[in-house]
Design an enzyme around this catalytic site. Structure first.
Site, mmCIF file in Angstrom:
data_model
loop_
_atom_site.group_PDB
_atom_site.id
_atom_site.type_symbol
_atom_site.label_atom_id
_atom_site.label_comp_id
_atom_site.label_asym_id
_atom_site.label_seq_id
_atom_site.Cartn_x
_atom_site.Cartn_y
_atom_site.Cartn_z
ATOM 1 N N GLY A 290 0.778 -1.235 0.000
ATOM 2 C CA GLY A 290 0.000 0.000 0.000
ATOM 3 C C GLY A 290 0.802 1.274 0.000
ATOM 4 O O GLY A 290 0.228 2.361 0.038
ATOM 5 N N ASP A 310 -5.246 -6.572 -4.804
ATOM 6 C CA ASP A 310 -4.176 -7.549 -4.593
ATOM 7 C C ASP A 310 -4.824 -8.924 -4.439
ATOM 8 O O ASP A 310 -5.967 -9.027 -3.986
ATOM 9 C CB ASP A 310 -3.354 -7.206 -3.351
ATOM 10 C CG ASP A 310 -1.998 -7.887 -3.363
ATOM 11 O OD1 ASP A 310 -1.037 -7.263 -3.861
ATOM 12 O OD2 ASP A 310 -1.897 -9.039 -2.903
ATOM 13 N N ASP A 337 -7.036 -11.104 -8.411
ATOM 14 C CA ASP A 337 -5.844 -11.557 -9.129
ATOM 15 C C ASP A 337 -5.618 -10.625 -10.314
ATOM 16 O O ASP A 337 -6.527 -10.396 -11.120
ATOM 17 C CB ASP A 337 -6.052 -12.993 -9.613
ATOM 18 C CG ASP A 337 -4.805 -13.605 -10.244
ATOM 19 O OD1 ASP A 337 -3.881 -12.848 -10.593
ATOM 20 O OD2 ASP A 337 -4.759 -14.833 -10.389
ATOM 21 N N ASP A 449 2.737 -2.049 -10.639
ATOM 22 C CA ASP A 449 4.005 -2.305 -9.954
ATOM 23 C C ASP A 449 4.112 -3.817 -9.832
ATOM 24 O O ASP A 449 3.678 -4.414 -8.845
ATOM 25 C CB ASP A 449 4.024 -1.626 -8.590
ATOM 26 C CG ASP A 449 5.362 -1.777 -7.881
ATOM 27 O OD1 ASP A 449 6.399 -1.470 -8.493
ATOM 28 O OD2 ASP A 449 5.375 -2.228 -6.716
ATOM 29 N N CYS A 500 11.138 -3.695 -9.000
ATOM 30 C CA CYS A 500 12.294 -3.474 -8.128
ATOM 31 C C CYS A 500 13.373 -4.505 -8.434
ATOM 32 O O CYS A 500 13.897 -5.175 -7.538
ATOM 33 C CB CYS A 500 11.880 -3.533 -6.652
ATOM 34 S SG CYS A 500 11.088 -5.084 -6.166
#
Length: 584
Positions: A290, A310, A337, A449, A500
């Site tokens: 979050g 999520d 999903d 993301d 990331c």
């Protein structure tokens, strides 16, 4: 003494799968990849704090933090942060780093990057040389922890009981111990393993398991809270209170709750790249935990609608908790999903059906059951939500005419529920509402993301678990999620993709896939732009597969954050797409 100082130090070498290492060397060059690997084994030299501007200001937070650190005496443990004096491949990295470095005249300072003045930096220090009290033939008492425990300790955590793997004999409560880490080693079967059993007695001699492997892997010194017997008997709690660390980073646990949020700088930049506006409808597809969701909501001044989805129930609950802590009301959470994000209206019936694209020609159809927003969420009405509401009402009306049969199993379940009270899903504190997806073109902006290999997170002490095959699978999984995301953004809207990881296959290769498949997509400039350029070119694998990256001119439209760069961030990647007319 030289031998002991080399052993009782922190100088890890990051291990990679040989094929993955060759791949990254092709992408970055041998020297640069070695520098990246070294940087990944160390935490950033500062903590990055995002101020909740709806409740406070940077100046007010800095004043409070200075008072807290002064009272705790922790400000004496931090030193000036000097960014690495290395040459970066992109001048923006160096310019921003120099500007930030010159602006930090204390342990706590405000970010000087335009637009990010609400970000506060708190300096840390390290690596420090620690005297573990070694004398010839009398090694210090020692506690050996798991790799994941050690990575948390390097970020400022204590040593908790589940993380302890082995311990010297005769360790009592209150003893000073050296804390080292057990990192996976090559196994005879070609894989990786620890080769050590939890509870092993450490003697500090060469016959010890992992004696040589622990060289250069000492992360600090602490005082035991439990005896050796207590450590391996207990199931939870602190085992070692770390009072002398290789890296000293202040802890922000329960500090200024609701006013600040600890977040990596590239993650904050990602929310800015999305450029959310008041009143818009925005989707965060993989929202947990979050951080970016709440950053988006704050940039919108809590006006509009942010849908946070999520696939994990517990993670959705965490998002709700964080949103409530920060006082945000525009966030609606759903358990969904990401691969089933698109919901389509059936033209032949007045109902909504949902689809999950397995590939371009195979669509699985199922009925929708999208629930209304949770308490405290935005009440804005949307076409997608109304369609699902109509669908739900139709189903309810049909079922109303049927006779209800209650099984004995249901009766027993209800009796247990009455006796034991509400479970987690029925807790009055909220629940994760299920969703079957959203209509195409129903969002102004979408953030993906994506779940990734996370090879940019630091500190990291082992990376051998990733293979070429697993890295490719990450890329395939992200493409499927991107295929969903691109359908949900309206023409004229914005789609931001971020990871990331340092893996080009999940970053530049995804951008290449997106631009080649969806001609209505185009890369857009990002503000602020403080990261470096993307990778241009391609890479051919031994099996003949060619992975295409960016083309000349595209590299300056993405942001790649290099762990070795002077900005000293995690490894991260951001691409921003503008959605054109889909009719063409």
């Amino acid at each position: 003494m030289d031998a002991s100082s080399e052993r009782y130090s922190y100088n890890p070498i990051l291990r990679w799968n040989p094929e993955v290492e060759d791949y990254f060397i092709k992408a970055y060059g041998s020297l640069h990849f070695a520098q990246i690997s070294q940087a990944l084994t160390r935490p950033s030299c500062y903590s990055c704090i995002r101020v909740n501007t709806l409740k406070s200001t940077s100046d007010a937070v800095i004043e409070k933090l200075q008072k807290i650190m002064s009272n705790s005496g922790s400000e004496n443990d931090v030193e000036d942060v000097n960014f690495k004096g290395t040459t970066t491949s992109h001048s923006i990295d160096s310019d921003m780093a120099e500007k930030e470095s010159s602006s930090r005249n204390g342990s706590i300072s405000k970010c000087q990057i335009p637009g990010l003045e609400y970000v506060v930096f708190v300096k840390g220090s390290g690596p420090h040389a620690i005297d573990y009290g070694y004398v010839p033939d009398k090694p210090p008492k020692e506690v050996l922890v798991s790799r994941k425990c050690a990575e948390a300790v390097l970020r400022g955590a204590q040593v908790y009981v589940p993380g302890v793997m082995a311990c010297s004999s005769h360790v009592e409560e209150g003893d000073i111990v050296a804390v080292s880490v057990a990192v996976e080693q090559p196994a005879p079967d070609g894989g990786w393993g620890l080769g050590i059993t939890r509870g092993t007695v450490l003697q500090g001699v060469e016959t010890d398991p992992f004696y040589f492997e622990r060289n250069g892997l000492y992360i600090g010194q602490g005082k035991t809270v439990l005896s050796r017997a207590g450590i391996f008997r207990a199931s939870q709690g602190i085992a070692v209170d770390m009072n002398n660390r290789v890296f000293k980073l202040p802890s922000f646990y329960d500090v200024l709750e609701g006013e600040i949020f600890l977040q990596n700088l590239p993650s904050i930049v990602t929310a800015h790249a999305l450029d959310p506006q008041k009143g818009e409808r925005i989707l965060d597809m993989c929202a947990a935990p979050g951080g970016k969701t709440t950053a988006i909501a704050i940039l919108m001044k809590d006006e509009g609608e942010v849908i946070a989805a999520d696939r994990s129930h517990n993670k959705v609950m965490d998002i709700q908790k964080l949103a409530a802590e920060l006082g945000l009301t525009c966030i609606t959470t759903y358990k969904l999903d990401a691969l089933k994000s698109v919901c389509r209206r059936n033209e032949s019936k007045d109902m909504t059906t949902c689809c999950s694209n397995k590939d371009d020609n195979n669509i699985v159809i199922q009925s929708s059951d999208l629930r209304p927003p949770v308490n405290g969420s935005s009440s804005n009405t949307t076409p997608g939500l109304n369609a699902d509401k109509n669908c739900k009402e139709n189903v309810s009306n049909d079922k109303a005419n049927e006779r209800t049969y209650v099984s004995k199993a249901d009766i027993r379940k209800n009796m247990r529920r009455m006796r034991n009270g509400p479970g987690r899903n029925q807790n009055l504190g909220g629940r994760a509402e299920n969703s079957k997806g959203f209509l195409p073109n129903s969002f102004d902006r979408v953030l993906l993301d994506a779940p990734c290999s996370a090879l940019g997170l630091r500190p990291r002490l082992f990376a051998g678990e990733e293979t070429i095959e697993t890295l490719r699978n990450h890329g395939k999984y992200q493409r499927r999620m991107f295929d969903q995301a691109v359908q949900l953004v309206r023409p004229g809207g914005v789609l931001v993709y971020s990871t990331c990881t340092i893996n080009p296959g999940e970053n530049e290769a995804l951008v290449r896939y997106a631009l080649d498949k969806y001609k209505f997509l185009s890369l857009a400039p990002q503000h602020p732009r403080i990261g470096g350029p993307g990778l241009v070119g391609s890479c051919q694998f031994p099996d003949g597969y060619v992975e295409e990256w960016l083309r000349p001119g595209e590299e300056e439209l993405v942001q790649r954050f290099d762990p070795w760069s002077p900005l000293d961030t995690i490894g991260f990647f951001i691409a921003k797409f503008v959605v054109g007319s889909k009719d063409t």
